[in-house]
Design an enzyme around this catalytic site. Structure first.
Site, PDB file in Angstrom:
ATOM      1  N   LYS A   5       0.854  -1.190   0.000  1.00  0.00           N
ATOM      2  CA  LYS A   5       0.000   0.000   0.000  1.00  0.00           C
ATOM      3  C   LYS A   5       0.894   1.246   0.000  1.00  0.00           C
ATOM      4  O   LYS A   5       1.875   1.303   0.735  1.00  0.00           O
ATOM      5  CB  LYS A   5      -0.897  -0.043   1.250  1.00  0.00           C
ATOM      6  N   GLU A  65     -19.865  -4.632  10.421  1.00  0.00           N
ATOM      7  CA  GLU A  65     -20.798  -3.820  11.201  1.00  0.00           C
ATOM      8  C   GLU A  65     -21.917  -4.665  11.807  1.00  0.00           C
ATOM      9  O   GLU A  65     -22.418  -4.354  12.897  1.00  0.00           O
ATOM     10  CB  GLU A  65     -21.393  -2.711  10.323  1.00  0.00           C
ATOM     11  N   ARG A  85     -25.841  -1.381   7.320  1.00  0.00           N
ATOM     12  CA  ARG A  85     -25.671  -2.832   7.239  1.00  0.00           C
ATOM     13  C   ARG A  85     -26.302  -3.569   8.415  1.00  0.00           C
ATOM     14  O   ARG A  85     -26.584  -4.750   8.332  1.00  0.00           O
ATOM     15  CB  ARG A  85     -24.178  -3.164   7.265  1.00  0.00           C
TER      16      ARG A  85
HETATM   17  C1  LIG Z   1     -19.182  -1.521   4.973  1.00  0.00           C
HETATM   18  C2  LIG Z   1     -17.967  -0.639   4.964  1.00  0.00           C
HETATM   19  N1  LIG Z   1     -17.357  -0.351   6.138  1.00  0.00           N
HETATM   20  C3  LIG Z   1     -16.268   0.454   6.141  1.00  0.00           C
HETATM   21  C4  LIG Z   1     -15.772   0.969   4.985  1.00  0.00           C
HETATM   22  C5  LIG Z   1     -14.599   1.936   5.013  1.00  0.00           C
HETATM   23  N2  LIG Z   1     -13.443   1.407   4.296  1.00  0.00           N
HETATM   24  C6  LIG Z   1     -13.128   1.802   3.059  1.00  0.00           C
HETATM   25  S1  LIG Z   1     -11.781   1.053   2.446  1.00  0.00           S
HETATM   26  C7  LIG Z   1     -11.563   0.190   3.868  1.00  0.00           C
HETATM   27  C8  LIG Z   1     -10.394  -0.741   3.985  1.00  0.00           C
HETATM   28  C9  LIG Z   1     -10.413  -1.757   2.910  1.00  0.00           C
HETATM   29  O1  LIG Z   1      -9.270  -2.544   2.988  1.00  0.00           O
HETATM   30  P1  LIG Z   1      -8.919  -3.474   1.777  1.00  0.00           P
HETATM   31  O2  LIG Z   1     -10.148  -4.138   1.285  1.00  0.00           O
HETATM   32  O3  LIG Z   1      -7.810  -4.359   2.197  1.00  0.00           O
HETATM   33  O4  LIG Z   1      -8.446  -2.473   0.645  1.00  0.00           O
HETATM   34  P2  LIG Z   1      -7.092  -1.604   0.569  1.00  0.00           P
HETATM   35  O5  LIG Z   1      -7.484  -0.197   0.846  1.00  0.00           O
HETATM   36  O6  LIG Z   1      -6.121  -2.140   1.554  1.00  0.00           O
HETATM   37  O7  LIG Z   1      -6.636  -1.762  -0.817  1.00  0.00           O
HETATM   38  C10 LIG Z   1     -12.557   0.492   4.804  1.00  0.00           C
HETATM   39  C11 LIG Z   1     -12.638  -0.073   6.156  1.00  0.00           C
HETATM   40  C12 LIG Z   1     -16.460   0.661   3.792  1.00  0.00           C
HETATM   41  N3  LIG Z   1     -16.079   1.158   2.615  1.00  0.00           N
HETATM   42  N4  LIG Z   1     -17.537  -0.149   3.820  1.00  0.00           N
END
Ligand SMILES: Cc1ncc(C[n+]2csc(CCOP(=O)(O)OP(=O)(O)O)c2C)c(N)n1
Length: 616
Positions: free
Chosen positions: A282, A364, A392
């Site tokens: 990342k 959630e 959710r």
């Molecule tokens: C239901 C929900 N909860 C929280 C989020 C906030 N959120 C956006 S990206 C993320 C992290 C995602 O991590 P990953 O899937 O590993 O993707 P990366 O950013 O590491 O590429 C979160 C918690 C969301 N988009 N949807």
């Protein structure tokens, strides 16, 4: 400046490049992202990490005929750049500009809208099965992160994927990060897969055995098929995914285009459910983001950085700090987040009380039922969560918390419109769904000191389910301190036209009252500190008004206005009445100020509504 990138107008152009040019392209895309996103704000680190993977996907697949689903979609910037949208990139996340997430209405290359996590495996499976039912012949793939794998929907979908042979490719983009460091047992499992000694061996196998495969080639050669077994067997004899009936390939170096295109070609050609485990970093290529990917997950735009500092940076900071102070005095308090420790202001709580802090992952639903379990056992759980993600948990709030009247405190952050993240992230439904829950109380502060007081009340005085909803940012109306004793405040009691409002919209109501005064219209403002149940005394204050407007940052359906309107009707109050709220349609993106104006919910818009209503 961008020697190779300037030549790319659609994915076909990529297919003309040799390996050296592809590597230059990746470097240029990184420079482009850094230049643009540090100005516009947005999701920088995830996109920097996924450059080679996105390029490889466009080399291997034939989009838009083939379909690609991006989980969450915050990492789709590179895809946007490669699919004809780089010229519009300065408008990213701006009012009427490019969305920060995939949008089918924006491009034929975006095959499914996303924004919330962990939906991609289900959506792609639906698309693949539809293809088969309709005898079509395109490929379907989905990209999701290791963070997304903490979300329960993924497992519901994998369970479904594995039991038949639908041709589909899932790409697990594993960077060990959610927004913060990823959590949970599954993330440990992925770490083990990543660190298997055979990783380098596998890379070797791919390089030596597949090097003859053209980066973009005719369909994969027949004899090559057996190599999948070599790759797999050389890595791990069996994985969780294999056991579910999904072929596992990897782990693969996600920054090596040759490896990626080889393995993706292979996966596509297998014509069955396959998961490709790709290892990425990342923030790659930008030192500040590499060393601190959490801070560069989502960054503010250049303008937002200039914002004036108030007592707290924002409502989230106020909530987090208040919670720490209350936890110092009450050891039964625990805090829960669903992968948003920093977003909801809980970093200090986590540092001070790690044993009383639970990051449950992007889960959630689990968070709410877990809180119910804690509450029934004598602990006071406080779940701090963005309004739109709490959507959710509808059934968990209803079934597990409210029907048992459990004392769970919901800190509903980012309530109302949130700005640049747009339709998937606006928190404009929480009044509607929370007021639908038996026994739920909803409080709404208009200032930091009111938020402090309301959190204290919710934890230490109230019994049963309770939500405190507050907006993104730091817009404050300095109301009375005693926001609990007084469930509402009356501003300008002599006014004969009424605005009933709450939270950040109180500012708007006050501004429109000032405007209307110049036209001789005298406005009484009723500021509800408790939105639900609506204080009964409200009706006494408004029953003789010439006109009543309700103003809220929720949608019309099920919101404060509808609740009050129905009660007025029941009580036989037949005065002129209008609900001012966000419409029941997807709400566009832009700054909060632009959105208020767009939907007629700024001071001018409300003043106009009042005049029209009076003259109706
Ligand atoms: C239901 C929900 N909860 C929280 C989020 C906030 N959120 C956006 S990206 C993320 C992290 C995602 O991590 P990953 O899937 O590993 O993707 P990366 O950013 O590491 O590429 C979160 C918690 C969301 N988009 N949807």
């Amino acid at each position: 400046m961008y020697k190779v990138l300037n030549r790319i107008n659609d994915p076909q152009d990529l297919k003309q490049l040799n390996n050296e040019e592809l590597n230059i392209l990746c470097a240029e895309i990184r420079d482009f992202l850094i230049e643009k996103v540090t100005k516009s704000g947005g999701h920088l680190a995830s996109n920097l990490g996924i450059v080679e993977l996105t390029v490889a996907l466009h080399l291997v697949y034939n989009m838009p005929k083939d379909k690609l689903v991006w989980d969450v979609g915050h990492q789709s910037y590179v895809h946007k750049i490669l699919t004809g949208r780089k010229e519009k990139f300065d408008t990213l996340r701006k009012y009427k500009g490019l969305s920060g997430f995939p949008k089918t209405s924006e491009s034929e290359y975006d095959s499914f809208n996303t924004g919330h996590s962990s939906t991609s495996v289900s959506a792609a499976l639906g698309m693949a099965r539809a293809r088969d039912l309709l005898n079509d012949d395109y490929n379907v793939a989905a990209v999701f992160g290791d963070g997304a794998m903490t979300g329960g929907m993924i497992y519901e979908a994998l369970n479904d994927v594995g039991h038949n042979k639908t041709s589909i490719v899932y790409i697990l983009n594993d960077n060990e990060m959610s927004i913060s460091k990823n959590v949970g047992a599954l993330s440990k499992y992925l770490r083990n897969l990543r660190h298997k000694k055979s990783y380098h061996h596998s890379k070797e196998v791919i390089e030596h055995t597949l090097e003859k495969v053209p980066v973009v080639g005719e369909s994969i050669k027949h004899g090559l098929k057996h190599i999948k077994n070599t790759i797999k067997l050389s890595v791990i004899p069996s994985t969780f995914f294999d056991d579910l009936g999904i072929e596992y390939l990897g782990p693969v170096d996600g920054h090596n285009i040759v490896d990626l295109t080889s393995v993706l070609t292979l996966a596509k050609d297998m014509k069955k459910p396959v998961i490709v485990h790709v290892i990425t970093q990342k923030g790659r290529g930008y030192k500040p983001a590499e060393s601190n990917p959490q801070n560069f997950h989502g960054i503010p735009g250049a303008e937002a950085k200039k914002e004036v500092k108030a007592k707290y940076k924002d409502y989230s900071g106020c909530a987090g700090e208040t919670l720490v102070k209350l936890a110092d005095k009450n050891e039964r308090i625990v805090a829960i987040t669903a992968a948003m420790t920093s977003g909801v202001g809980l970093i200090d709580f986590y540092k001070k009380y790690p044993k009383r802090f639970f990051d449950v992952g992007i889960a959630e639903q689990h968070a709410v039922t877990f809180a119910a379990g804690l509450a029934i056992s004598g602990v006071v759980p406080v779940f701090a969560v963005y309004s739109s993600f709490l959507q959710r948990s509808y059934d968990q709030i209803l079934h597990d918390v409210c029907l048992q009247n459990l004392h769970v405190v919901f800190l509903v952050d980012r309530a109302g419109v949130v700005g640049a993240d747009g339709e998937t992230h606006h928190g404009v439904h929480d009044i509607s769904f929370l007021s639908d829950m038996p026994g739920m109380t909803i409080l709404s502060p208009s200032s930091f000191s009111q938020l402090e007081r309301m959190i204290d009340y919710a934890i230490n005085e109230h019994k049963g389910p309770i939500a405190v909803r507050y907006p993104r940012g730091n817009s404050e109306y300095i109301g009375k301190e005693d926001c609990i004793g007084d469930e509402m405040e009356i501003i300008n009691p002599d006014g004969n036209n009424v605005i009933i409002t709450s939270g950040r919209m109180v500012n708007t109501a006050v501004k429109s009252a000032v405007m209307l005064k110049k036209d001789g219209i005298n406005i009484k403002i009723v500021k509800l500190n408790k939105i639900y149940p609506v204080p009964k005394a409200l009706y006494e204050h408004v029953k003789d008004a010439q006109s009543i407007i309700t103003l809220e940052d929720n949608t019309i359906s099920g919101g404060m206005g509808m609740i009050i309107g129905a009660e007025l009707e029941q009580r036989g109050v037949h005065t002129k009445f209008k609900i001012c709220a966000f419409p029941d349609e997807p709400i566009i993106h832009g700054s909060i100020r632009e959105l208020d104006k767009h939907y007629g919910l700024d001071a001018e818009g409300i003043a106009k509504e009042i005049k029209e209503l009076k003259n109706a």
